[in-house]
Design an enzyme around this catalytic site. Structure first.
Site, PDB file in Angstrom:
ATOM      1  CB  SER A 157      66.321  73.961  31.735  1.00 45.87           C
ATOM      2  OG  SER A 157      65.667  74.913  32.543  1.00 45.87           O
ATOM      3  CE  LYS A 197      63.356  76.137  30.439  1.00 44.25           C
ATOM      4  NZ  LYS A 197      62.202  75.242  30.193  1.00 44.25           N
ATOM      5  CE  LYS A 199      63.403  77.085  34.580  1.00 42.68           C
ATOM      6  NZ  LYS A 199      62.025  76.795  34.176  1.00 42.68           N
ATOM      7  CG  ASP A 248      60.668  78.659  31.562  1.00 38.22           C
ATOM      8  OD1 ASP A 248      59.618  79.343  31.656  1.00 38.22           O
ATOM      9  OD2 ASP A 248      60.719  77.448  31.870  1.00 38.22           O
ATOM     10  CD  GLU A 299      59.506  77.009  28.865  1.00 38.62           C
ATOM     11  OE1 GLU A 299      60.698  76.954  28.479  1.00 38.62           O
ATOM     12  OE2 GLU A 299      58.976  76.091  29.517  1.00 38.62           O
ATOM     13  CG  ASP A 303      56.120  74.637  30.943  1.00 37.62           C
ATOM     14  OD1 ASP A 303      55.330  73.697  31.103  1.00 37.62           O
ATOM     15  OD2 ASP A 303      57.197  74.705  31.590  1.00 37.62           O
ATOM     16  CE  LYS A 361      58.060  71.339  31.539  1.00 37.55           C
ATOM     17  NZ  LYS A 361      58.027  72.244  32.688  1.00 37.55           N
ATOM     18  N   GLY A 366      61.004  69.321  30.364  1.00 42.29           N
ATOM     19  CA  GLY A 366      61.472  68.414  31.416  1.00 42.29           C
ATOM     20  C   GLY A 366      61.018  68.890  32.771  1.00 42.29           C
TER      21      GLY A 366
HETATM   22  O1  OSB Z   1      59.453  75.417  33.652  1.00 43.21           O
HETATM   23  O2  OSB Z   1      60.366  74.062  32.326  1.00 43.21           O
HETATM   24  C1  OSB Z   1      60.113  74.418  33.480  1.00 43.21           C
HETATM   25  C2  OSB Z   1      61.926  72.145  35.947  1.00 43.21           C
HETATM   26  C3  OSB Z   1      60.946  71.968  36.899  1.00 43.21           C
HETATM   27  C4  OSB Z   1      59.746  72.614  36.759  1.00 43.21           C
HETATM   28  C5  OSB Z   1      59.518  73.435  35.652  1.00 43.21           C
HETATM   29  C6  OSB Z   1      60.490  73.596  34.684  1.00 43.21           C
HETATM   30  C7  OSB Z   1      61.723  72.966  34.860  1.00 43.21           C
HETATM   31  C8  OSB Z   1      62.851  73.141  33.951  1.00 43.21           C
HETATM   32  C9  OSB Z   1      63.927  72.087  33.957  1.00 43.21           C
HETATM   33  O3  OSB Z   1      63.011  74.113  33.263  1.00 43.21           O
HETATM   34  C10 OSB Z   1      63.795  71.164  32.818  1.00 43.21           C
HETATM   35  C11 OSB Z   1      64.678  69.956  32.963  1.00 43.21           C
HETATM   36  O4  OSB Z   1      65.858  70.068  32.699  1.00 43.21           O
HETATM   37  O5  OSB Z   1      64.158  68.892  33.346  1.00 43.21           O
HETATM   38 MG    MG Z   2      58.931  76.052  31.678  1.00 42.89          MG
END
Ligand code: OSB
Ligand code: MG
Length: 369
Positions: free
Chosen positions: A135, A161, A163, A188, A213, A238, A262, A290
């Protein structure tokens, strides 16, 4: 199994590179570790909540408080049939699922160690390796993001992924598709859009994304259903899916076609497994999300991702994608083919490095009654 003491440890670790989402930039993680002692062994858990209530209302501080004052006393000195009964023992306490997960997941590790079996087997998992994914946050420039995407693709990661937020979306995706026309890509938004942005959201259909997402507000399953009906690309939820019950509602309403599970967000491994089973029964594929976990939380995620319906690569990356030195030995690594080996040793299968943990400990407390 009987838990005779619980230790809470708050640690702080810098990220190797900041992580930016639509709600802000993170440079380090302050998190609560949970150690449960029982029948001569120790189980480890990690609360995934962050310093500030941005992703969810839970924080490092609320996890500490709720664990110490309310959750730990409910399990201490009680005879437990196993970790699977812990969630129900905590049911008088509303919400605070990340705090609950830290405690319950430590009990899962302890139970697996007491039985001498790897955690993934105790959960009913069936994979010996899992797929990696990464991500990538919002960067200072699209070029910087392109560089990072190239690096992770070259390392064999199975899915990228990125953001997005208003102003960092279609232009960035056009550049990404120009450079990586075939890459397995998804986005996301962490809830940064509303249905007023429908024109932009519809244009996301042009980039062959695996999924989008959490585009809209975390409380709005109905708006997500409206949006899904206007898009070809599958939506994945999520933040909206805080429990197996919410997962069931989202599926019923048509709010998404994929769910990011999660364990911290839904209250621990037992709820994560329940949500997984609901999705499987409804033919909704899932993947493991994650929360920038350190090694202990990452190990729980790896075990969870071995369950049958985790058919899509998730946000499980190598330890060194996040931290210079992880708190477990060995660190999590991704092999040439982009896979992560599931450990066969008892419990989480990685050894927490107590010396390294001590060096970054900000606060520690042992609860015995
Ligand atoms: O939205 O998935 C999310 C990290 C912290 C809070 C929310 C998110 C995330 C990530 C990172 O996208 C996921 C990872 O690599 O742990
Ligand atoms: Mg997310």
């Amino acid at each position: 199994m009987r838990i005779d003491r619980v230790e809470l440890i708050q640690i702080k670790l810098p990220l190797v590179h900041f992580f930016e989402t639509s709600f802000g930039r993170t440079y380090s993680r302050s998190i609560v570790l949970v150690k449960v002692y029982g029948d001569g062994l120790v189980g480890y858990g990690e609360c995934v909540a962050g310093k500030a209530p941005l992703y969810s209302y839970e924080t490092t501080e609320t996890c500490w408080y709720v664990l110490k004052e309310f959750l730990v006393p409910l399990v201490l000195k009680k005879e437990l049939a196993g970790a699977s009964v812990v969630y129900d023992m905590l049911s008088s306490i509303r919400g605070h699922r990340m705090a609950k997960a830290g405690l319950e997941n430590a009990c899962w590790d302890l139970e697996a160690k007491l039985r001498g079996m790897p955690l993934f087997r105790l959960l009913g998992g069936e994979r010996l390796t899992i797929s990696s994914g990464v991500s990538l946050g919002i960067e200072d420039s699209p070029d910087e993001l392109l560089r990072r995407v190239e690096y992770y693709l070259s390392r064999g990661y199975h899915r990228i992924k990125v953001k997005i937020k208003p102003g960092w979306d279609t232009d960035v995706l056009s550049a990404l598709r120009q450079h990586f026309p075939k890459a397995p890509l998804m986005v996301d938004a962490n809830g940064a859009y509303t249905l007023k942005d429908i024109d932009t959201l519809k244009r996301l259909d042009d980039y062959h994304l695996m999924m989008i997402e959490q585009p809209l507000h975390y409380e709005d399953l109905a708006d997500h259903a409206r949006l899904q009906s206007q898009l070809r690309t599958p939506l994945c939820l999520d933040e909206s899916i805080t429990s197996p019950r919410q997962g069931e509602r989202a599926i019923e309403l048509g709010s998404c076609r994929i769910i990011n599970i999660k364990q911290g967000r839904v209250g621990g491994l037992s709820q994560a497994k329940l949500l997984h089973d609901i999705c499987l029964a409804n033919r909704i594929p899932v993947w493991c999300g994650g929360m920038l976990e350190l090694g202990i939380g990452r190990a729980h995620n790896i075990a969870l991702a071995t369950l049958k319906n985790f058919t899509l690569p998730g946000d499980i990356s190598a330890s060194d994608r996040y931290y210079k030195e992880d708190i477990i030995d060995p660190p999590v690594t991704v092999d040439r083919n982009g896979n992560i080996r599931v450990p066969a040793e008892p419990g989480i299968g990685f050894l927490p490095n107590q010396m390294r943990i001590d060096r970054i400990t900000a606060r520690r407390e042992v609860i015995t009654e």
